[in-house]
Design a protein around this motif. Structure first.
Motif, PDB file in Angstrom:
ATOM      1  N   ALA A 206       0.823  -1.207   0.000  1.00 10.86           N
ATOM      2  CA  ALA A 206       0.000   0.000   0.000  1.00 10.86           C
ATOM      3  C   ALA A 206       0.858   1.258   0.000  1.00 10.86           C
ATOM      4  O   ALA A 206       0.536   2.241  -0.684  1.00 10.86           O
ATOM      5  N   LEU A 207       1.951   1.259   0.750  1.00 12.17           N
ATOM      6  CA  LEU A 207       2.846   2.414   0.757  1.00 12.17           C
ATOM      7  C   LEU A 207       3.396   2.695  -0.633  1.00 12.17           C
ATOM      8  O   LEU A 207       3.445   3.858  -1.070  1.00 12.17           O
ATOM      9  N   ILE A 208       3.787   1.643  -1.338  1.00 11.67           N
ATOM     10  CA  ILE A 208       4.301   1.825  -2.701  1.00 11.67           C
ATOM     11  C   ILE A 208       3.195   2.319  -3.620  1.00 11.67           C
ATOM     12  O   ILE A 208       3.398   3.238  -4.426  1.00 11.67           O
ATOM     13  N   GLU A 209       2.018   1.745  -3.492  1.00 17.73           N
ATOM     14  CA  GLU A 209       0.882   2.212  -4.298  1.00 17.73           C
ATOM     15  C   GLU A 209       0.570   3.683  -4.020  1.00 17.73           C
ATOM     16  O   GLU A 209       0.138   4.420  -4.921  1.00 17.73           O
ATOM     17  N   ASP A 210       0.823   4.115  -2.788  1.00 18.28           N
ATOM     18  CA  ASP A 210       0.515   5.489  -2.393  1.00 18.28           C
ATOM     19  C   ASP A 210       1.683   6.444  -2.625  1.00 18.28           C
ATOM     20  O   ASP A 210       1.613   7.607  -2.226  1.00 18.28           O
ATOM     21  N   GLY A 211       2.774   5.954  -3.236  1.00 12.90           N
ATOM     22  CA  GLY A 211       3.844   6.852  -3.653  1.00 12.90           C
ATOM     23  C   GLY A 211       5.182   6.680  -2.982  1.00 12.90           C
ATOM     24  O   GLY A 211       6.152   7.358  -3.369  1.00 12.90           O
ATOM     25  N   ALA A 212       5.305   5.816  -1.977  1.00 21.48           N
ATOM     26  CA  ALA A 212       6.600   5.600  -1.326  1.00 21.48           C
ATOM     27  C   ALA A 212       7.559   4.920  -2.300  1.00 21.48           C
ATOM     28  O   ALA A 212       7.158   4.075  -3.100  1.00 21.48           O
ATOM     29  N   ARG A 213       8.832   5.265  -2.204  1.00 21.86           N
ATOM     30  CA  ARG A 213       9.827   4.723  -3.114  1.00 21.86           C
ATOM     31  C   ARG A 213      11.098   4.351  -2.352  1.00 21.86           C
ATOM     32  O   ARG A 213      11.390   4.891  -1.287  1.00 21.86           O
ATOM     33  N   ALA A 214      11.856   3.428  -2.936  1.00 23.25           N
ATOM     34  CA  ALA A 214      13.159   3.029  -2.411  1.00 23.25           C
ATOM     35  C   ALA A 214      14.081   2.819  -3.590  1.00 23.25           C
ATOM     36  O   ALA A 214      13.631   2.479  -4.696  1.00 23.25           O
ATOM     37  N   GLY A 215      15.379   3.004  -3.352  1.00 25.17           N
ATOM     38  CA  GLY A 215      16.322   2.817  -4.438  1.00 25.17           C
ATOM     39  C   GLY A 215      16.380   1.384  -4.924  1.00 25.17           C
ATOM     40  O   GLY A 215      16.438   1.118  -6.123  1.00 25.17           O
ATOM     41  N   ALA A 216      16.358   0.449  -3.992  1.00 27.06           N
ATOM     42  CA  ALA A 216      16.405  -0.973  -4.323  1.00 27.06           C
ATOM     43  C   ALA A 216      15.969  -1.762  -3.102  1.00 27.06           C
ATOM     44  O   ALA A 216      16.114  -1.313  -1.960  1.00 27.06           O
ATOM     45  N   LEU A 217      15.420  -2.943  -3.353  1.00 30.34           N
ATOM     46  CA  LEU A 217      15.013  -3.851  -2.285  1.00 30.34           C
ATOM     47  C   LEU A 217      15.588  -5.235  -2.570  1.00 30.34           C
ATOM     48  O   LEU A 217      15.607  -5.680  -3.725  1.00 30.34           O
ATOM     49  N   LEU A 218      16.020  -5.914  -1.520  1.00 29.34           N
ATOM     50  CA  LEU A 218      16.459  -7.305  -1.616  1.00 29.34           C
ATOM     51  C   LEU A 218      15.580  -8.153  -0.711  1.00 29.34           C
ATOM     52  O   LEU A 218      15.467  -7.874   0.486  1.00 29.34           O
ATOM     53  N   ILE A 219      14.951  -9.182  -1.287  1.00 30.67           N
ATOM     54  CA  ILE A 219      14.089 -10.095  -0.529  1.00 30.67           C
ATOM     55  C   ILE A 219      14.539 -11.527  -0.787  1.00 30.67           C
ATOM     56  O   ILE A 219      14.681 -11.931  -1.951  1.00 30.67           O
ATOM     57  N   ASP A 220      14.766 -12.281   0.279  1.00 33.54           N
ATOM     58  CA  ASP A 220      14.954 -13.723   0.165  1.00 33.54           C
ATOM     59  C   ASP A 220      13.739 -14.418   0.758  1.00 33.54           C
ATOM     60  O   ASP A 220      13.247 -14.045   1.838  1.00 33.54           O
ATOM     61  N   GLN A 221      13.257 -15.427   0.041  1.00 35.93           N
ATOM     62  CA  GLN A 221      12.065 -16.168   0.450  1.00 35.93           C
ATOM     63  C   GLN A 221      12.252 -17.640   0.142  1.00 35.93           C
ATOM     64  O   GLN A 221      12.566 -18.008  -0.987  1.00 35.93           O
ATOM     65  N   GLY A 222      12.066 -18.493   1.143  1.00 34.37           N
ATOM     66  CA  GLY A 222      12.149 -19.921   0.908  1.00 34.37           C
ATOM     67  C   GLY A 222      10.903 -20.442   0.217  1.00 34.37           C
ATOM     68  O   GLY A 222       9.782 -20.068   0.584  1.00 34.37           O
ATOM     69  N   ASP A 223      11.072 -21.307  -0.780  1.00 32.58           N
ATOM     70  CA  ASP A 223       9.895 -21.821  -1.483  1.00 32.58           C
ATOM     71  C   ASP A 223       9.228 -22.972  -0.737  1.00 32.58           C
ATOM     72  O   ASP A 223       8.136 -23.406  -1.111  1.00 32.58           O
ATOM     73  N   LEU A 236       2.760 -10.074  -4.359  1.00 28.87           N
ATOM     74  CA  LEU A 236       2.103  -8.770  -4.256  1.00 28.87           C
ATOM     75  C   LEU A 236       3.138  -7.646  -4.214  1.00 28.87           C
ATOM     76  O   LEU A 236       2.949  -6.589  -4.826  1.00 28.87           O
ATOM     77  N   LEU A 237       4.226  -7.871  -3.502  1.00 21.32           N
ATOM     78  CA  LEU A 237       5.308  -6.887  -3.467  1.00 21.32           C
ATOM     79  C   LEU A 237       5.998  -6.809  -4.822  1.00 21.32           C
ATOM     80  O   LEU A 237       6.329  -5.708  -5.297  1.00 21.32           O
ATOM     81  N   ARG A 238       6.211  -7.948  -5.444  1.00 22.89           N
ATOM     82  CA  ARG A 238       6.833  -7.964  -6.780  1.00 22.89           C
ATOM     83  C   ARG A 238       6.020  -7.130  -7.758  1.00 22.89           C
ATOM     84  O   ARG A 238       6.563  -6.302  -8.499  1.00 22.89           O
ATOM     85  N   ASP A 239       4.711  -7.314  -7.761  1.00 21.57           N
ATOM     86  CA  ASP A 239       3.866  -6.585  -8.711  1.00 21.57           C
ATOM     87  C   ASP A 239       3.845  -5.089  -8.398  1.00 21.57           C
ATOM     88  O   ASP A 239       3.869  -4.257  -9.315  1.00 21.57           O
ATOM     89  N   ALA A 240       3.806  -4.732  -7.110  1.00 21.99           N
ATOM     90  CA  ALA A 240       3.799  -3.317  -6.736  1.00 21.99           C
ATOM     91  C   ALA A 240       5.106  -2.641  -7.129  1.00 21.99           C
ATOM     92  O   ALA A 240       5.103  -1.503  -7.633  1.00 21.99           O
ATOM     93  N   CYS A 241       6.224  -3.320  -6.912  1.00 22.10           N
ATOM     94  CA  CYS A 241       7.519  -2.753  -7.294  1.00 22.10           C
ATOM     95  C   CYS A 241       7.632  -2.604  -8.806  1.00 22.10           C
ATOM     96  O   CYS A 241       8.161  -1.597  -9.303  1.00 22.10           O
ATOM     97  N   ALA A 242       7.144  -3.592  -9.530  1.00 20.55           N
ATOM     98  CA  ALA A 242       7.190  -3.506 -10.991  1.00 20.55           C
ATOM     99  C   ALA A 242       6.383  -2.318 -11.495  1.00 20.55           C
ATOM    100  O   ALA A 242       6.831  -1.567 -12.382  1.00 20.55           O
ATOM    101  N   ALA A 243       5.202  -2.109 -10.932  1.00 18.50           N
ATOM    102  CA  ALA A 243       4.355  -1.001 -11.361  1.00 18.50           C
ATOM    103  C   ALA A 243       4.975   0.347 -11.014  1.00 18.50           C
ATOM    104  O   ALA A 243       4.777   1.337 -11.737  1.00 18.50           O
ATOM    105  N   ALA A 244       5.747   0.395  -9.911  1.00 21.24           N
ATOM    106  CA  ALA A 244       6.328   1.655  -9.447  1.00 21.24           C
ATOM    107  C   ALA A 244       7.740   1.895  -9.965  1.00 21.24           C
ATOM    108  O   ALA A 244       8.320   2.950  -9.712  1.00 21.24           O
ATOM    109  N   GLY A 245       8.311   0.920 -10.654  1.00 28.00           N
ATOM    110  CA  GLY A 245       9.672   1.057 -11.151  1.00 28.00           C
ATOM    111  C   GLY A 245      10.736   0.923 -10.072  1.00 28.00           C
ATOM    112  O   GLY A 245      11.844   1.456 -10.218  1.00 28.00           O
ATOM    113  N   ILE A 246      10.433   0.213  -8.985  1.00 27.49           N
ATOM    114  CA  ILE A 246      11.399  -0.026  -7.912  1.00 27.49           C
ATOM    115  C   ILE A 246      12.209  -1.270  -8.235  1.00 27.49           C
ATOM    116  O   ILE A 246      11.659  -2.304  -8.615  1.00 27.49           O
TER     117      ILE A 246
END
Length: 280
Positions: A206-223, A236-246
């Motif tokens: 929601a923060l990204i959808e509302d305009g928050a930005r970061a230079g880069a994010l690193l996420i590790d997730q076990g499958d 959901l985070l992947r899609d929000a970052c893609a839409a925002a250009g993060i």
């Protein structure tokens, strides 16, 4: 402010300490750990904050996180606060995912939680000011933040809300969107009330959808994480970052679960990633 030293131990040429103080944000005693790597006299070192997940204290990562060797190698101070206020007067819930050990890094507005559960203010304001006075080698102009699960949610939201302060943001298996999972619905509803608009500042998507930005994010997730589908939802985070250009690096790690074995396996990668961005 009085700070009690609970323990200090030498590790990788530096010092691992555990400390306690009386918090004005929570109205309780709060315990936190700080690892200071070996350094020259007068040196200023970058700081990496680590926020823990549900049921945890500062001790989980301090004992099992495997961060000290990498912090010593890269010259990074590592700070781990608790996840909630504690004490006999602090309200609690019978479930593991609400109350003590489950502060969700929010400032609660609903009773009985509002009197004590101010973990946002504690992590964003009070503890950094304390660190600045206690550790003169800490360069608070160079801060990164990371965390696991509920703490990954905390790292993402605090980092996104304070992008001018945190140079680097990463997370291990974060709760990507509390508005879209049972853990988040319970916690945000309980601490903040039924108005979902008030929840948005505590949701990375929601923060990204509302305009928050970061230079880069690193996420590790076990499958093989047992909470992946219902609670974490990194897509959901992947899609929000893609839409925002993060610039998001989302690494799905085959065979890894939600445990500290997973965190320990990739902690050195995260510290190196932060250190590169925190260079003076």
């Amino acid at each position: 402010m009085s700070i009690e030293t609970l323990s200090t131990n030498s590790a990788f040429g530096g010092t691992q300490g555990v400390y306690r103080h009386r918090s004005s944000a929570t109205g309780t005693d709060m315990t936190y750990s700080v690892y200071v790597p070996p350094h020259a006299d007068g040196a200023k070192l970058p700081v990496l904050w680590y926020l823990s997940g549900l049921t945890c204290t500062h001790a989980n990562v301090t004992d099992k996180g495997g961060f000290r060797g990498a912090c010593a190698e890269h010259g990074v101070i590592f700070i781990a606060p608790d996840t909630s206020p504690r004490g006999d007067d602090v309200p609690d819930d019978d479930a593991y995912d609400f109350g003590k050990g489950a502060g969700f890094y929010v400032d609660a507005t609903q009773e009985p939680w509002a009197a004590y559960f101010h973990m946002r203010s504690y992590v964003e304001d009070e503890l950094p000011a304390l660190i600045a006075g206690q550790f003169p080698m800490a360069d608070l102009n160079r801060q990164g933040i990371t965390g696991h699960s509920m703490g990954g949610h905390g790292a993402l939201t605090i980092g996104l809300r304070n992008a001018g302060r945190f140079v680097s943001i990463s997370a291990f298996a974060p709760i990507a969107s509390p508005l879209a999972c049972p853990w988040g619905e319970k916690a945000l509803g309980g601490y903040l009330g039924p108005d979902r608009a008030a929840w948005r500042e505590y949701d990375a998507v929601a923060l990204i959808e509302d305009g928050a930005r970061a230079g880069a994010l690193l996420i590790d997730q076990g499958d093989a994480d047992q909470f992946l589908v219902e609670q974490l939802k990194p897509e959901l985070l992947r899609d929000a970052c893609a839409a925002a250009g993060i610039d998001l690096t989302l690494r799905m790690q085959p065979g890894y679960d939600h445990s500290y074995y997973f965190i320990e396996s990739f902690m050195a990668d995260h510290i190196a990633w932060h250190a590169e961005r925190l260079k003076g």
